[in-house]
Scaffold this motif. Sequence first.
Motif, PDB file in Angstrom:
ATOM      1  N   ALA A   1      40.082  46.375  45.600  1.00 52.52           N
ATOM      2  CA  ALA A   1      41.315  45.829  45.973  1.00 52.52           C
ATOM      3  C   ALA A   1      41.847  44.698  45.240  1.00 52.52           C
ATOM      4  N   GLY A   2      40.969  43.994  44.470  1.00 53.84           N
ATOM      5  CA  GLY A   2      41.471  42.824  43.787  1.00 53.84           C
ATOM      6  C   GLY A   2      41.127  41.742  44.400  1.00 53.84           C
ATOM      7  N   LYS A   3      40.649  41.912  45.511  1.00 57.34           N
ATOM      8  CA  LYS A   3      40.386  40.464  46.230  1.00 57.34           C
ATOM      9  C   LYS A   3      38.998  39.959  45.784  1.00 57.34           C
ATOM     10  N   GLU A   4      38.094  40.317  44.869  1.00 57.25           N
ATOM     11  CA  GLU A   4      36.915  39.637  44.357  1.00 57.25           C
ATOM     12  C   GLU A   4      36.971  39.667  42.822  1.00 57.25           C
ATOM     13  N   ALA A   5      36.387  38.661  42.376  1.00 60.59           N
ATOM     14  CA  ALA A   5      36.476  38.393  40.666  1.00 60.59           C
ATOM     15  C   ALA A   5      35.293  39.072  40.222  1.00 60.59           C
ATOM     16  N   TRP A   6      35.917  39.708  38.973  1.00 58.87           N
ATOM     17  CA  TRP A   6      34.909  40.462  38.117  1.00 58.87           C
ATOM     18  C   TRP A   6      34.016  39.597  37.350  1.00 58.87           C
TER      19      TRP A   6
END
Length: 443
Positions: free
Chosen positions: A241-246
């Motif tokens: 969902a784009g809430k954590e950093a890759w």
Amino acid sequence: MSRPRSQAEYLARLVPPSVAGLNRRSLLAGAAGTGALLGTGLLAGCGGSDSDSGAGSKTVSLGSNASDPTPKDVLAKVTAGFQSSSGIQVAVNTVDHNTFQENINNYLQGKPDDVFTWFAGYRMRFFAAKGLAGDVSDVWGKLSGYSDAFKKASTGDDGKQYFVPMSYYPWAVFYRKSVWQQHGYQVPKTLDDLNTLGAQMKKDGLNPIAFADKDGWPAMGTFDILNLRINGYQFHVDLMAGKEAWTSDKVKKVFDTWAGLLPLHQPDALGRTWQEAAQSLQQKKSGMYLLGLFVAQQFNNDEQDDIDFFTFPEVDSTIGAKALDAPIDGYMMARKPKSEANAKKLLEYIGGVDAANITVKNDPGTLVANTGADTSGYTALKKKAAELVGSATEIAQFLDRDTRPDFASTVIIPALQQFIKNPKDIGGLLTSVENQKKSIFTS
């Protein structure tokens, strides 16, 4: 539109340079050998004009990504059943599975077919939220035999239903019983067990793990299961969902673990389709294969009883091995179908018991979503698969269904293929992914 001279010309017309995605190069590669892209084909759009109500019509169009022989045949039988019971003719427009997915955004913004194949979860909600799909809540009012989980997976952010489930399938590690019995292999319970087993398979002259990623999506299944096993379900969902950093240590650990497993994978994966990898398992050249239940489609009827599977083993004992990918396939309606009444009649039939029973009888690689279906004909493999999904504590839909379509196609596919080609610069790769993620998710 005049008919193009070649498939390449056809796709070039459809995909302008400004379209984000794998673009023409990958689209052309994905469509190679496909004979479905005809002038009246799905990507050209067969829907009517906005003012065309389709009143009194006895036809309905259906855009399909079921391009492989088995699912294509099943859909033909389902639509034949609908035609017989309703008197409404169904025009099925079949397009290569990957080409369909890569062009879906343009397709839905043009004049799509009345009904089209698609997926549950985030990818369904994405197009519903953009106003590119029709509300089918009234169809759901006529359906029975679905659990609350299936209805939830069919519901948009506004609480309305936009999707009718047809089938689902778990991802697991498949193998041939006869090969394992011959060599005395045991199902691995931990990652260390898997590495030990893979090393023994190499000594025995087998590719330990069949592997293919020519089409870009199969490697997503490997990433998903490693992330679920190493970091757990909630982190996986938040990352999608784009809430954590890759660039986090958690994601780096996933790729470090994967890099350690790559020597056990069938080499030259980027030049191989999933069907070819499955055939290496079928031909007893590979020992196991992480894929969806549809792998069974590549086996002969007399070989079905020789297929078995196990869920990917535990990596972290505090997280366990109960989460898995189990994508749901089904159908949606265009926002302005040429014949809304006929489209809804088709969806009601597709969601009913008759269509489910046809699928049970004809497709060894999927499980039907409707619990009212007669599943007494399920093979032992399908019964075990249904039990696996039933015992799962968390179920993911699959990477390219659990995140934004543009992020999956333009960022993740090339990133995973780059990693497979060169797994040494994980830090640089993940920095690139994170930078692109920020741009896409804030747009």
